[in-house]
Design a protein around this motif. Structure first.
Motif, PDB file in Angstrom:
ATOM      1  N   THR A 129       0.820  -1.206   0.000  1.00  0.00           N
ATOM      2  CA  THR A 129       0.000   0.000   0.000  1.00  0.00           C
ATOM      3  C   THR A 129       0.853   1.255   0.000  1.00  0.00           C
ATOM      4  N   GLU A 130       1.932   1.261   0.794  1.00  0.00           N
ATOM      5  CA  GLU A 130       2.787   2.448   0.856  1.00  0.00           C
ATOM      6  C   GLU A 130       3.439   2.766  -0.484  1.00  0.00           C
ATOM      7  N   ASP A 131       3.670   1.728  -1.297  1.00  0.00           N
ATOM      8  CA  ASP A 131       4.250   1.956  -2.620  1.00  0.00           C
ATOM      9  C   ASP A 131       3.283   2.752  -3.490  1.00  0.00           C
ATOM     10  N   LEU A 132       2.004   2.457  -3.359  1.00  0.00           N
ATOM     11  CA  LEU A 132       0.996   3.141  -4.161  1.00  0.00           C
ATOM     12  C   LEU A 132       0.684   4.527  -3.607  1.00  0.00           C
ATOM     13  N   LEU A 133       0.676   4.655  -2.281  1.00  0.00           N
ATOM     14  CA  LEU A 133       0.403   5.960  -1.680  1.00  0.00           C
ATOM     15  C   LEU A 133       1.523   6.955  -1.992  1.00  0.00           C
ATOM     16  N   GLY A 134       2.736   6.425  -2.232  1.00  0.00           N
ATOM     17  CA  GLY A 134       3.858   7.295  -2.555  1.00  0.00           C
ATOM     18  C   GLY A 134       4.029   7.539  -4.038  1.00  0.00           C
ATOM     19  N   ARG A 135       3.056   7.116  -4.836  1.00  0.00           N
ATOM     20  CA  ARG A 135       3.150   7.271  -6.290  1.00  0.00           C
ATOM     21  C   ARG A 135       3.088   8.741  -6.687  1.00  0.00           C
ATOM     22  N   THR A 136       4.024   9.148  -7.534  1.00  0.00           N
ATOM     23  CA  THR A 136       4.071  10.542  -7.995  1.00  0.00           C
ATOM     24  C   THR A 136       3.634  10.689  -9.449  1.00  0.00           C
TER      25      THR A 136
END
Length: 342
Positions: A129-136
């Motif tokens: 989830t953190e990988d997606l929340l940090g998507r730029t």
């Protein structure tokens, strides 16, 4: 030189704007005029310049589909369905292969190809989830598959628990009680394998039975060799089931091979159900009963979602809330669960 809109307009006796309206399927053209323009298009062999059309909108005309394993027939079928769905919107699809590795999935979703694609459809395995929340990256993203994420992106997935319960209920209705589950993973409760195992447990309990955890076999992968090895491990420790529910069709096919090699008859001695409805399962010595996800609906929902978000004007209303779509599935009954004769 190629045929232009002006050439079509002259042949049809209409304005260039009218030809453009017909080509772009705008509704405000009479039936008679539309037929005359289409006849001129057919006679002249006009083909629209899709690249130019997308560039005028600031687009590349390319969508990306990233899957864990292109050699898996399920993902090959899905890719074909996505390509067909995208073509209906005049989009081309770029295929990417992540091998189910988190680093590659992060690379894809963070937009390392954002300069050549308009939107991304991603089927993740290890992404967190953190990988997606940090998507730029700002390109629209649609997630496929049953792994659950609390993120602001569209997510298209069948109900794995319900599908698994349907498969197990079929086996119970045939009189089976010792139903094995092959293909378990225990790393995360959000993994598809965990959800399918949960469905196995729930349906067995609903039948008034206690799930026999000794019949649950984990696998390192999801291929035929993994299924063959899992079935062999189960038989080697004396835990012969009367039925098998496999995480996917490839595991089921591997398990069926082991059963045959051990002198057991598929269906008569051990019933088998898979998941995915790949073509190979229809043409073996014993055709495979399976859960068939609606791949066409999955592809259509994913592509339509991307196209709708791409069509939104930056100055227009706020983007719609992320969708959580649930395409359908069905149980396809074949020879591997044929009723036993007395």
């Amino acid at each position: 030189m190629g045929v232009s809109l002006k050439d079509v307009a002259l042949r049809a006796g209409v304005s260039v704007k009218t030809v453009s309206n017909v080509v772009n399927n705008y509704p405000h053209v009479t039936t008679v005029t539309r037929a005359r323009v289409q006849q001129a298009i057919d006679e002249l062999g006009y083909r629209p310049n899709l690249t130019a059309r997308h560039l005028r909108k600031g687009r590349t005309g390319i969508l990306a589909l990233a899957v864990p394993e292109l050699s898996n027939p399920y993902f090959a079928d899905l890719a074909g369905a996505v390509i067909d769905a995208a073509a209906r919107h005049d989009y081309t699809v770029l295929l990417d292969h992540t091998a189910g590795e988190r680093a590659k999935e992060i690379l894809v979703c963070q937009g390392f190809r954002s300069h050549v694609i308009d939107g991304l459809i991603l089927s993740p395995i290890e992404l967190e989830t953190e990988d997606l929340l940090g998507r730029t990256d700002t390109a629209p993203l649609v997630l496929l598959g049953e792994r659950q994420y609390d993120v602001p992106y569209d997510h298209i997935a069948i109900d794995n628990v319900a599908a698994s319960r349907t498969a197990v209920r079929h086996l119970l209705d045939l009189g089976n009680r010792r139903i094995a589950f092959l293909g378990a993973r225990f790393e995360s409760e959000r993994q598809p394998a965990h959800l399918r195992l949960r469905g196995w447990r729930e349906e067995i309990r609903a039948a008034g039975l206690v799930p026999d955890e000794s019949l649950v076999i984990a696998t390192d992968g999801y291929g035929r060799t993994d299924g063959a090895a899992a079935m062999a491990a189960l038989l080697d420790r004396g835990e012969r089931p009367d039925a098998v529910f496999a995480y996917n069709d490839l595991i089921a096919l591997g398990a069926m091979r082991t059963l045959t090699e051990r002198g057991l008859r598929v269906a008569q001695d051990v019933a088998v159900v898979g998941f995915d409805d790949i073509e190979e399962g229809r043409f073996g010595g014993v055709s495979l009963t399976t859960i068939s996800p609606d791949k066409q609906a999955i592809a259509r929902l994913a592509v339509d979602g991307l196209v709708q978000r791409l069509a939104r004007s930056p100055s227009g209303p706020p983007a719609a809330e992320p969708r959580r779509a649930r395409p359908g599935f069905r149980l396809v009954v074949r020879e591997s669960t044929a009723r036993r004769t007395p």
